[in-house]
Design an enzyme around this catalytic site. Sequence first.
Site, PDB file in Angstrom:
ATOM      1  N   ARG A  56       0.956  -1.286   0.118  1.00 48.08           N
ATOM      2  CA  ARG A  56      -0.029   0.029   0.086  1.00 48.08           C
ATOM      3  C   ARG A  56       0.853   1.210  -0.049  1.00 48.08           C
ATOM      4  NH1 ARG A  56      -2.010   1.583   4.428  1.00 48.08           N
ATOM      5  NH2 ARG A  56      -2.566  -0.676   5.176  1.00 48.08           N
ATOM      6  N   TYR A 108     -17.716  16.336 -14.200  1.00 47.93           N
ATOM      7  CA  TYR A 108     -18.291  14.911 -14.218  1.00 47.93           C
ATOM      8  C   TYR A 108     -19.291  14.622 -12.940  1.00 47.93           C
ATOM      9  CZ  TYR A 108     -17.763   9.950 -13.921  1.00 47.93           C
ATOM     10  OH  TYR A 108     -17.652   8.680 -13.819  1.00 47.93           O
ATOM     11  N   ASP A 180      -9.172  19.336 -13.205  1.00 50.54           N
ATOM     12  CA  ASP A 180      -9.543  17.960 -13.735  1.00 50.54           C
ATOM     13  C   ASP A 180      -9.230  18.085 -15.125  1.00 50.54           C
ATOM     14  OD1 ASP A 180     -10.489  15.465 -14.758  1.00 50.54           O
ATOM     15  OD2 ASP A 180     -12.151  15.459 -13.296  1.00 50.54           O
ATOM     16  N   LYS A 205      -9.557   7.357 -18.843  1.00 52.97           N
ATOM     17  CA  LYS A 205      -9.728   7.930 -20.084  1.00 52.97           C
ATOM     18  C   LYS A 205      -8.813   7.924 -21.105  1.00 52.97           C
ATOM     19  CE  LYS A 205     -13.596   8.034 -17.613  1.00 52.97           C
ATOM     20  NZ  LYS A 205     -13.946   9.224 -16.856  1.00 52.97           N
TER      21      LYS A 205
HETATM   22  C1  LIG Z   1     -14.651   9.448 -15.711  1.00 50.66           C
HETATM   23  C2  LIG Z   1     -14.170  10.874 -14.998  1.00 50.66           C
HETATM   24  C3  LIG Z   1     -13.905  10.793 -13.744  1.00 50.66           C
HETATM   25  C4  LIG Z   1     -13.921   9.725 -12.673  1.00 50.66           C
HETATM   26  O1  LIG Z   1     -12.951   8.721 -12.827  1.00 50.66           O
HETATM   27  P1  LIG Z   1     -13.227   7.388 -12.651  1.00 50.66           P
HETATM   28  O2  LIG Z   1     -11.756   6.569 -12.885  1.00 50.66           O
HETATM   29  O3  LIG Z   1     -14.116   6.928 -13.337  1.00 50.66           O
HETATM   30  O4  LIG Z   1     -13.225   7.133 -11.067  1.00 50.66           O
HETATM   31  C5  LIG Z   1     -13.578  12.287 -13.087  1.00 50.66           C
HETATM   32  N1  LIG Z   1     -13.517  13.417 -13.904  1.00 50.66           N
HETATM   33  C6  LIG Z   1     -13.881  13.101 -15.315  1.00 50.66           C
HETATM   34  C7  LIG Z   1     -14.013  14.346 -16.249  1.00 50.66           C
HETATM   35  C8  LIG Z   1     -14.237  12.012 -15.746  1.00 50.66           C
HETATM   36  O5  LIG Z   1     -14.488  11.954 -17.111  1.00 50.66           O
END
Ligand SMILES: *Cc1c(COP(=O)(O)O)cnc(C)c1O
Length: 387
Positions: A56, A108, A180, A205
């Site tokens: 961890r 999101y 983000d 993504k």
């Molecule tokens: C998918 C997404 C998240 C969340 O991410 P996960 O890997 O699904 O937990 C956060 N911000 C954006 C812009 C996203 O597209």
Amino acid sequence: MSKEAREGLGFGTQAVHAGVSPEPVTGAIMTPIFQTATYVQTAVGEPRKGSYDYGRTANPTREALEASIAVLENGSSGIAFSSGLAAIEAIVKRLSVGDHVISEENTYGGTTRLFTKIMSRLGLKFTFLDTRDPSEVANAIRDETKLIHLETPTNPLMRLSDIPKLASLAHDAGALLSVDNTFASPFNQRPLELGADFTVHSSTKYLNGHSDVIGGLIALRDPELTEELLFIRKTSGAVPGPMDCWLTLRGIKTLHVRMRQHNSNGLAIARYLENHPAVEKVYYPGLPSHPQHTLAAEQMDGFTGMVSIDLGTLERAKTLTEHLSIFALAESLGGVESLISVPALMTHASVPEERRLAMGINPGLVRLSVGIEEEADLIQDLDGVLG
Ligand SMILES: *Cc1c(COP(=O)(O)O)cnc(C)c1O
């Protein structure tokens, strides 16, 4: 390759090499998957090397991925998490009861849910607003404001926020700025260079890019903040497994190649849709018709494969999304294959209806994640249904 040797190299060279050096025992060119939970110690309380005492706390495969994102985002350190939401949560977990966060309202859906359903209950205060307008943000700042959280471009309306302006607003108020950067990827936008304190990703993504791993990454520059976040991750436990880190590291090696294709397919499809009579509105920062195209051109190097369109009614949105053959009807984005979705009923179903409608997430809104297939085939697929 050492950090010094990498300086001055282009993004693509760094995407291939950053964080990875030959494995010392065998010279393996790819960082191995260190699939281990613990490490044998030489004496009581004496790990063989640094912090390798428990999985961890530290894992070499994970560290290679972290070194890679640090370089690509032009930061000093990277921290990997088990998901994008776990990464965002770690940034918010630095705060204490009574602290105030200003968040872009069109983030999101899962981010909004984390803030409103869990973090508010634990005593943090949130203000959601349209961060396109810096004066709205300035007016919302209070003594207790500790964090401004942006997403730019936003999901699914492709709104942009001015990162340098909001960074100075945050810093003047003694707050930090997190961005983000999932939609843009570091190939197209590097928020730390523009003044942000944290850049955060759902590496699920574009970074991993192959729709086969859930993961999150943060890159930052400040050593103290890095220590705080590492402490939060170790203490809360949202670590990614070594195999997932390895897959993401492998994905990152082709990030620049994929992003060039996403960017050019995205622009071509946005142009095609803008000229189609069945499409009422196209949201794509790379089009001159986007109201923030100038800002997009200033703070981004490319405009991604994310395109949203308004078809006017749910009926038409369903007809399009359910009858394509290359675009798959699915949530998520940023993978090599093209996806299509109806945000109001899918990714953003957890956002209260009146807020969705006020922002423009209408039932007729369709979001496309344009993949890296051949542009002509994708346009033909859309044209076959739109007519
Ligand atoms: C998918 C997404 C998240 C969340 O991410 P996960 O890997 O699904 O937990 C956060 N911000 C954006 C812009 C996203 O597209």
